[in-house]
Write a protein that holds these residues in place. Structure first.
Motif, mmCIF file in Angstrom:
data_model
loop_
_atom_site.group_PDB
_atom_site.id
_atom_site.type_symbol
_atom_site.label_atom_id
_atom_site.label_comp_id
_atom_site.label_asym_id
_atom_site.label_seq_id
_atom_site.Cartn_x
_atom_site.Cartn_y
_atom_site.Cartn_z
ATOM 1 N N ASN A 140 0.811 -1.222 0.000
ATOM 2 C CA ASN A 140 0.000 0.000 0.000
ATOM 3 C C ASN A 140 0.842 1.269 0.000
ATOM 4 O OD1 ASN A 140 -2.481 -1.345 -0.026
ATOM 5 N ND2 ASN A 140 -2.540 -1.515 2.204
ATOM 6 N N ASN A 180 -6.363 -14.699 3.904
ATOM 7 C CA ASN A 180 -5.999 -13.435 3.257
ATOM 8 C C ASN A 180 -4.581 -12.996 3.607
ATOM 9 O OD1 ASN A 180 -8.436 -12.581 1.706
ATOM 10 N ND2 ASN A 180 -9.390 -12.791 3.723
ATOM 11 N N THR A 223 -0.582 -9.288 5.161
ATOM 12 C CA THR A 223 -2.020 -9.499 5.077
ATOM 13 C C THR A 223 -2.599 -8.614 3.982
ATOM 14 O OG1 THR A 223 -2.636 -7.756 6.647
ATOM 15 C CG2 THR A 223 -2.042 -9.913 7.567
ATOM 16 N N SER A 225 -4.480 -6.305 4.336
ATOM 17 C CA SER A 225 -4.512 -4.922 4.820
ATOM 18 C C SER A 225 -3.251 -4.158 4.429
ATOM 19 C CB SER A 225 -4.672 -4.890 6.340
ATOM 20 O OG SER A 225 -5.884 -5.487 6.731
ATOM 21 N N ASN A 226 -2.128 -4.885 4.245
ATOM 22 C CA ASN A 226 -0.858 -4.254 3.891
ATOM 23 C C ASN A 226 -0.604 -4.210 2.393
ATOM 24 O OD1 ASN A 226 0.096 -6.416 6.442
ATOM 25 N ND2 ASN A 226 -0.068 -4.213 6.800
ATOM 26 N N SER A 241 -6.348 -6.645 -3.436
ATOM 27 C CA SER A 241 -6.988 -6.544 -2.130
ATOM 28 C C SER A 241 -8.144 -5.553 -2.232
ATOM 29 C CB SER A 241 -5.975 -6.078 -1.081
ATOM 30 O OG SER A 241 -6.608 -5.877 0.162
ATOM 31 N N PRO A 278 -12.102 -4.314 -0.396
ATOM 32 C CA PRO A 278 -12.970 -4.442 0.779
ATOM 33 C C PRO A 278 -14.193 -5.301 0.466
ATOM 34 C CG PRO A 278 -13.214 -2.279 -0.231
ATOM 35 C CD PRO A 278 -12.095 -2.950 -0.945
ATOM 36 N N THR A 305 -13.815 -6.165 5.154
ATOM 37 C CA THR A 305 -12.390 -6.159 5.476
ATOM 38 C C THR A 305 -11.608 -6.374 4.179
ATOM 39 O OG1 THR A 305 -12.409 -8.538 5.939
ATOM 40 C CG2 THR A 305 -12.759 -7.046 7.805
ATOM 41 N N PRO A 306 -10.334 -5.974 4.130
ATOM 42 C CA PRO A 306 -9.528 -6.214 2.937
ATOM 43 C C PRO A 306 -9.439 -7.707 2.631
ATOM 44 C CG PRO A 306 -8.459 -4.601 4.343
ATOM 45 C CD PRO A 306 -9.607 -5.171 5.134
#
Length: 213
Positions: A38, A54, A67, A69-70, A89, A91, A100-101
């Protein structure tokens, strides 16, 4: 003579390694690839992915775990079935209503609609002689069955800024791809495409995007 024996031994071990690799699902082996974080950083090495949790792992000198999220996206070269595969990734609420991502593989995308999927390993109740049919343009060209298990997929259409789970029912395919029922029906009949096979869905969605242009 010794050199011949050694050469044959090496070839045999190589063949055993290849067969062992081919008896594993793509998520169970390491692939060459890239991870795009990201923060804009790009990481290259060998990659193993885990869609259930994930997560994606990168092996260089060490093994690092990231993850969804990253990670913005990652791509691999799948040596088992061949072809570059790309994951993003996004949502999404897999369970419940909280987004969630989540990692999704992108099969094809156009200006209006993209087709994505998430693979999972399922128990094969259909017998061991089945193989993937209608693979068409997708990167997988190998069998899907291994010792009573098979690779299965959930499919999603991304349109109007949202992901929609596809039921894999024929009538719902036309609802997901509105406006060209006759053209799509003719295209499917002409090319003998099914409404619930990975490669066929890829071709149908790509054709729909062409019709939109």
């Amino acid at each position: 003579m010794k050199r011949t024996i050694l050469t044959l031994g090496f070839l045999f071990l190589s063949l055993v390694y290849v067969l062992a690799q081919n008896n594993q699902f793509p998520s169970q082996v390491w692939h060459k690839g890239n991870i795009y974080l990201n923060d804009g950083a790009t990481l290259s090495g060998t990659i193993k992915y885990d869609l259930d949790n994930n997560m994606v792992q990168l092996q260089t000198e060490n093994v690092d775990t990231f993850t969804a999220s990253n990670v913005a996206s990652f791509e691999i070269y799948d040596e088992i079935f061949g072809g570059v595969r790309k994951f993003y990734s996004l949502p999404y609420a897999i369970n419940g209503s909280y987004e969630t991502p989540t990692f999704f593989e992108v099969l094809t995308q156009g200006n209006d609609i993209a087709l994505l999927c998430r693979e999972y390993i399922a128990t094969d109740t259909r017998g061991m002689n089945n193989s993937w049919g209608g693979m068409g343009m997708n990167p997988f060209f190998g069998p899907q069955n291994y010792s009573g298990y098979r690779l299965a997929f959930n499919y999603y259409f991304f349109k109007n800024g949202r992901l929609e789970l596809y039921s894999q029912k024929r009538k719902d395919l036309f609802a997901m791809l509105p406006g060209y029922d006759e053209e799509i029906d003719l295209f499917m009949k002409k090319n003998r495409l099914e409404h619930d096979k990975r490669g066929d869905l890829l071709r149908i969605t790509a054709y729909y995007n062409e019709l939109q242009n």
